[in-house]
Design an enzyme around this catalytic site. Structure first.
Site, PDB file in Angstrom:
ATOM      1  N   ASN A  92     -10.304 -14.330  -0.741  1.00 24.01           N
ATOM      2  CA  ASN A  92      -9.052 -14.378   0.172  1.00 24.01           C
ATOM      3  C   ASN A  92      -8.718 -15.563   0.431  1.00 24.01           C
ATOM      4  O   ASN A  92      -7.383 -15.839   0.367  1.00 24.01           O
ATOM      5  CB  ASN A  92      -9.620 -13.841   1.590  1.00 24.01           C
ATOM      6  CG  ASN A  92      -9.768 -12.298   1.493  1.00 24.01           C
ATOM      7  OD1 ASN A  92      -9.516 -11.639   0.723  1.00 24.01           O
ATOM      8  ND2 ASN A  92     -10.264 -11.713   2.720  1.00 24.01           N
TER       9      ASN A  92
ATOM     10  N   ARG B  70       0.229  -0.091  -7.338  1.00 23.20           N
ATOM     11  CA  ARG B  70      -1.004  -0.608  -7.848  1.00 23.20           C
ATOM     12  C   ARG B  70      -1.827   0.693  -8.125  1.00 23.20           C
ATOM     13  O   ARG B  70      -2.305   1.211  -7.371  1.00 23.20           O
ATOM     14  CB  ARG B  70      -2.050  -1.524  -6.812  1.00 23.20           C
ATOM     15  CG  ARG B  70      -1.375  -2.977  -6.208  1.00 23.20           C
ATOM     16  CD  ARG B  70      -2.223  -3.581  -5.414  1.00 23.20           C
ATOM     17  NE  ARG B  70      -1.659  -4.691  -4.499  1.00 23.20           N
ATOM     18  CZ  ARG B  70      -1.409  -5.797  -4.999  1.00 23.20           C
ATOM     19  NH1 ARG B  70      -1.565  -6.156  -6.355  1.00 23.20           N
ATOM     20  NH2 ARG B  70      -0.704  -6.862  -4.217  1.00 23.20           N
TER      21      ARG B  70
ATOM     22  N   ARG C  44       1.834  -8.444  -6.787  1.00 22.64           N
ATOM     23  CA  ARG C  44       1.115  -9.803  -7.234  1.00 22.64           C
ATOM     24  C   ARG C  44      -0.212  -9.454  -7.655  1.00 22.64           C
ATOM     25  O   ARG C  44      -1.057  -8.817  -6.998  1.00 22.64           O
ATOM     26  CB  ARG C  44       1.108 -10.631  -5.598  1.00 22.64           C
ATOM     27  CG  ARG C  44       0.325 -11.678  -6.008  1.00 22.64           C
ATOM     28  CD  ARG C  44       0.552 -12.768  -4.662  1.00 22.64           C
ATOM     29  NE  ARG C  44       1.782 -13.211  -4.369  1.00 22.64           N
ATOM     30  CZ  ARG C  44       2.394 -12.798  -3.246  1.00 22.64           C
ATOM     31  NH1 ARG C  44       1.889 -12.529  -2.234  1.00 22.64           N
ATOM     32  NH2 ARG C  44       3.821 -13.313  -2.944  1.00 22.64           N
TER      33      ARG C  44
ATOM     34  N   HIS D 152       7.564  -0.756  -2.748  1.00 19.69           N
ATOM     35  CA  HIS D 152       6.433  -0.609  -2.136  1.00 19.69           C
ATOM     36  C   HIS D 152       6.135   0.834  -1.338  1.00 19.69           C
ATOM     37  O   HIS D 152       4.937   1.006  -0.988  1.00 19.69           O
ATOM     38  CB  HIS D 152       6.192  -1.570  -0.813  1.00 19.69           C
ATOM     39  CG  HIS D 152       4.828  -1.854  -0.328  1.00 19.69           C
ATOM     40  ND1 HIS D 152       4.352  -1.709   0.866  1.00 19.69           N
ATOM     41  CD2 HIS D 152       3.933  -2.620  -1.022  1.00 19.69           C
ATOM     42  CE1 HIS D 152       3.080  -1.771   0.928  1.00 19.69           C
ATOM     43  NE2 HIS D 152       2.516  -2.417  -0.149  1.00 19.69           N
TER      44      HIS D 152
ATOM     45  N   TYR E 174     -10.579   1.863   1.017  1.00 19.29           N
ATOM     46  CA  TYR E 174      -9.393   1.386   1.636  1.00 19.29           C
ATOM     47  C   TYR E 174      -9.198   2.648   2.670  1.00 19.29           C
ATOM     48  O   TYR E 174      -9.113   3.866   2.134  1.00 19.29           O
ATOM     49  CB  TYR E 174      -8.012   1.089   0.947  1.00 19.29           C
ATOM     50  CG  TYR E 174      -7.806  -0.207   0.291  1.00 19.29           C
ATOM     51  CD1 TYR E 174      -9.067  -0.946  -0.051  1.00 19.29           C
ATOM     52  CD2 TYR E 174      -6.570  -0.664   0.082  1.00 19.29           C
ATOM     53  CE1 TYR E 174      -9.077  -2.215  -0.772  1.00 19.29           C
ATOM     54  CE2 TYR E 174      -6.450  -1.621  -0.884  1.00 19.29           C
ATOM     55  CZ  TYR E 174      -7.572  -2.311  -1.116  1.00 19.29           C
ATOM     56  OH  TYR E 174      -7.411  -3.759  -1.772  1.00 19.29           O
TER      57      TYR E 174
ATOM     58  N   ARG F  60      -5.060  -5.274  11.425  1.00 19.48           N
ATOM     59  CA  ARG F  60      -6.242  -5.796  10.780  1.00 19.48           C
ATOM     60  C   ARG F  60      -5.887  -7.498  10.415  1.00 19.48           C
ATOM     61  O   ARG F  60      -6.862  -8.107  10.875  1.00 19.48           O
ATOM     62  CB  ARG F  60      -6.194  -5.149   9.617  1.00 19.48           C
ATOM     63  CG  ARG F  60      -7.676  -5.642   8.732  1.00 19.48           C
ATOM     64  CD  ARG F  60      -7.354  -5.077   7.163  1.00 19.48           C
ATOM     65  NE  ARG F  60      -6.704  -5.879   6.295  1.00 19.48           N
ATOM     66  CZ  ARG F  60      -5.806  -5.558   5.296  1.00 19.48           C
ATOM     67  NH1 ARG F  60      -5.824  -4.362   5.185  1.00 19.48           N
ATOM     68  NH2 ARG F  60      -4.992  -6.546   4.766  1.00 19.48           N
TER      69      ARG F  60
ATOM     70  N   HIS G 215      -6.220  -0.033   6.053  1.00 25.79           N
ATOM     71  CA  HIS G 215      -5.063  -0.242   5.340  1.00 25.79           C
ATOM     72  C   HIS G 215      -4.000   0.637   5.871  1.00 25.79           C
ATOM     73  O   HIS G 215      -2.751   0.686   5.577  1.00 25.79           O
ATOM     74  CB  HIS G 215      -5.000   0.159   3.814  1.00 25.79           C
ATOM     75  CG  HIS G 215      -4.237  -0.440   3.167  1.00 25.79           C
ATOM     76  ND1 HIS G 215      -3.579   0.541   2.195  1.00 25.79           N
ATOM     77  CD2 HIS G 215      -3.765  -1.834   2.411  1.00 25.79           C
ATOM     78  CE1 HIS G 215      -2.476  -0.142   1.585  1.00 25.79           C
ATOM     79  NE2 HIS G 215      -2.599  -1.462   1.607  1.00 25.79           N
TER      80      HIS G 215
END
Length: 721
Positions: A82, A413, A443, A473, A506, A602, A630
């Site tokens: 991270n 993704r 990304r 997205h 997730y 979160r 998530h």
């Protein structure tokens, strides 16, 4: 297959959870006081500093003895990963603003230079704490469990000979030391690569005596090497770091010269891809070119072994044009993230989270025909507690069904070799109209998405890359099926990505539906993504950048009006981040009106709870545990006629204003009630939860005497598995 999954019976939990009651009143009565200026910077937390506080909470999991030991190590490594991304993207962005005198600031109104100063102080503190935990807590605990990372001074003769052989056979043939002199200037080093600076004495074969060399460690080499059992007698797992091997035998790379010192270092660079999208003619072609340059962006951080002499440290800083504030002297390996590779090499199930089998709703057991099932009602899945397999099966069945005419899907993704892509490829090969809206700019997944785009195109699918200037997205799929002479739409809408691996770690919601109005809305969204035209009005879905932001502010405002009228009023939001100023102001106004507001955020949160006269009625908590929280959920009391939306969008500027997003309503009371119960479970968690204080710090939620521990994630696991 579906039949192989665990079955959810609608029965009590294996271990019943405490009874949870919906609390609507009392709220704190708003004080009658002078109207505060909600634009005042004091009411906002800087998003970057809040991001670091989230990473602090991740790091603290490595000290939590309720987690198995190997998982505690993994939390410590996730902290490193991270932090790498934080420097590559966030710190790089701030340095860019300072460099070009662009004083962009958020609602907190902090100058980029001020933010960077705060970041450097926090990061130095956090990195020092990380290595202290690793050296003083994790490594000793691993030794107690017969897992060893052997230092050079711990090698016995037998081990040393094996390691020397490994160096000569696997490292020496691929390593390229670089002596520094006028014809060999300092090399351009790859982002986050492991390197060594070597101090030498003497002249080489050509009479050179610069005294310095650089050894880049090839990226193809593993950073952690497991020693074979024959050289490590007794039980246990024995590992050595690649850095230790290179350090020990580096002198062999400089024959006839004396090595005075060898010190590891790592450089972090700006890894954001930046180009003028309005001037791009072929996005895929441009991205392929930009991906290479990502490895060589501007330097933003230098990590160096703690024992490196000061003159060498100054030399490195000079080469990379970095200040001492951007230097991190570390007491251990500089590339901790690469330690993740050893997790799969340790077969110690008792030191890891217990395996689990995701559940399956009763209606979906036995390999059912999902088209028939959905005609009898919507299906809501809560991953990873419930299986992602029904989503895969819907696409597989659509690919094989002769009545299915077309499939449209967004992919953010997923991976080029995923089962989702395989199903789409199969459908395209069988002559169905397959359209994939692939977000190439996800990304660090750009290369994967370019590969999956090629695979789909080769199969005959139509591939589009969304809308210039707006990342796609939204998570949605639409299947058009001919039934009795008419078309019926089947849709999947999710809060998470179409990635089977992520669906195991997730937390996300998936809605499977054939509701005609939702299906029509999804079709209109795809029409906007692939074609051109004016904004299309949707009946059920909210979508960004058009209606989502405005409608959320209206619904929050409606709760405020209800509270002022003496009615019950409440808002619950679960999201990954909350930074959008207008939404924060709307929540502040609702709090002042007496609305009880619970936010489960979160990560980043710019809102300050508990501020007198502004946010007394707002509580913010963060859940950090085994699974990455998530899912995004918005719940509004709405005078007893509650509205519940699941969404792909966080309460952040980029999601509301610069991305294509969806929020989908839960239209049946049963599904809405179920999600509300999930949210209440998170709000009563006293094991994984952290509470946000008004000063921007977080405190771990404790248990009062006599309270039973309540872990929301374990509770949901026991409910569904």
């Amino acid at each position: 297959m579906v039949a192989e999954q665990a079955v959810i019976e609608e029965a009590p939990l294996a271990e019943p959870l405490p009874e949870i009651e919906l609390e609507l009143v009392p709220s704190v009565e708003p004080a009658v006081a002078e109207q505060p200026d909600l634009n005042d910077r004091q009411y906002y937390i800087n998003r970057h500093l809040s991001n670091l506080e989230f990473n602090r909470r991740v790091l603290e999991q490595s000290l939590d003895e309720s987690h198995p030991l190997m998982e505690r190590l993994m939390f410590l490594l996730i902290f490193s990963s991270n932090l790498d991304e934080f420097f590559e993207i966030r710190v790089a962005e701030l340095r860019h603003q300072v460099k070009f005198d662009r004083e962009r600031s958020g609602a907190d109104n902090m100058h980029p230079q001020e933010v960077l100063r705060e970041i450097r102080g926090l990061c130095h503190e956090l990195v020092a704490r990380q290595y202290k935990i690793l050296n003083d807590v994790i490594f000793p605990a691993l030794i107690e469990n017969n897992i060893y990372f052997l230092r050079r001074n711990e090698w016995d003769e037998h081990q040393r000979e094996w390691i020397r052989g490994y160096f000569e056979d696997h490292i020496l043939p691929v390593i390229s030391p670089l002596g520094l002199d006028p014809s060999h200037p300092f090399p351009r080093l790859v982002n986050k690569s492991l390197n060594f600076i070597v101090q030498l004495e003497g002249k080489d074969a050509f009479g050179r005596d610069s005294g310095l060399a650089i050894i880049p460690a090839p990226r193809s080499l593993p950073r952690v090497i497991r020693l074979p059992a024959e050289v490590c007698p007794g039980d246990g797992d024995h590992f050595i770091f690649l850095s230790s091997i290179i350090h020990e035998f580096a002198d062999q790379l400089f024959p006839g010269m004396e090595m005075l010192g060898c010190y590891q270092f790592r450089l972090t660079r700006n890894a954001d891809l930046s180009f003028d999208q309005n001037e791009v003619e072929d996005l895929a072609l441009t991205l392929r070119g930009e991906l290479h340059s990502r490895r060589y962006g501007d330097a933003v951080r230098l990590e160096v072994a703690q024992k490196c002499p000061e003159p060498l440290v100054r030399f490195l800083l000079q080469q990379f044009k970095l200040s001492e504030d951007e230097l991190y002297l570390v007491d251990g390996p500089v590339n901790l993230t690469r330690m993740m590779s050893m997790m799969g090499q340790v077969d110690r199930p008792e030191l890891k989270f217990a395996p689990y089998s995701p559940g399956l709703p009763r209606r979906l057991r036995g390999g059912v025909n999902l088209f028939d099932t959905l005609q009898n009602g919507d299906v809501l899945l809560h991953h990873p507690f419930e299986s992602f397999t029904p989503v895969l099966d819907l696409l597989r069945q659509a690919a094989a069904d002769p009545h299915v005419l077309s499939i449209r899907q967004t992919l953010y993704r997923t991976g080029a070799d995923s089962e989702i892509v395989t199903a789409l490829v199969e459908a395209a090969r069988k002559g169905k109209e397959v359209t994939a809206v692939i977000e190439l700019r996800a990304r660090f997944d750009e290369a994967n998405n370019l590969a999956l785009a090629s695979r789909l195109q080769e199969a005959g699918a139509l591939v589009v890359y969304g809308v210039v200037g707006y990342k796609t997205h939204a998570k949605m799929a639409l299947i058009v099926r001919r039934e009795e002479g008419r078309f019926r739409h089947y849709a999947h809408l999710g809060t998470g990505n179409y990635h089977s691996g992520n669906a195991r770690i997730y937390t996300d919601y998936s809605l499977l539906t054939c509701d005609p109005e939702i299906g029509e809305d999804v079709q209109k969204m795809f029409q906007q993504l692939t074609g051109m035209g004016k904004i299309l009005r949707l009946k059920r879905l909210l979508n960004a950048p058009f209606t989502l932001h405005k409608t959320l502010i209206e619904m929050i405002g409606n709760e405020a009006r209800n509270a002022k009228a003496g009615k019950d009023a409440r808002v619950i939001v679960k999201a990954n981040g909350l930074t959008e100023p207008r939404l924060i102001k709307a929540l502040y106004k609702a709090s002042r009106a007496g609305v009880k507001i619970d936010l489960i955020v979160r990560g980043m949160c710019s809102l300050r709870p508990g501020v007198e006269g502004v946010s007394e009625n707002i509580r913010v908590r963060s859940i950090v545990g085994r699974f990455l929280e998530h899912s995004r959920v918005y719940w509004f009391h709405n005078d007893g006629e509650s509205k519940v939306y699941c969404s792909s969008a966080d309460f952040m500027e980029r999601n509301m204003l610069n991305r294509v997003e969806t929020a989908y309503p839960l239209l049946t009371g049963k599904l809405a009630s179920r999600v509300l119960k999930d949210m209440e479970l998170y709000l009563h968690d006293n094991t994984l939860a952290w509470e946000l204080n008004s000063d921007g710090s977080y405190s771990r939620v404790g248990r009062a005497d006599g309270d039973e521990p309540l872990n929301a994630q374990l509770g949901l696991l026991s409910k569904f598995s």
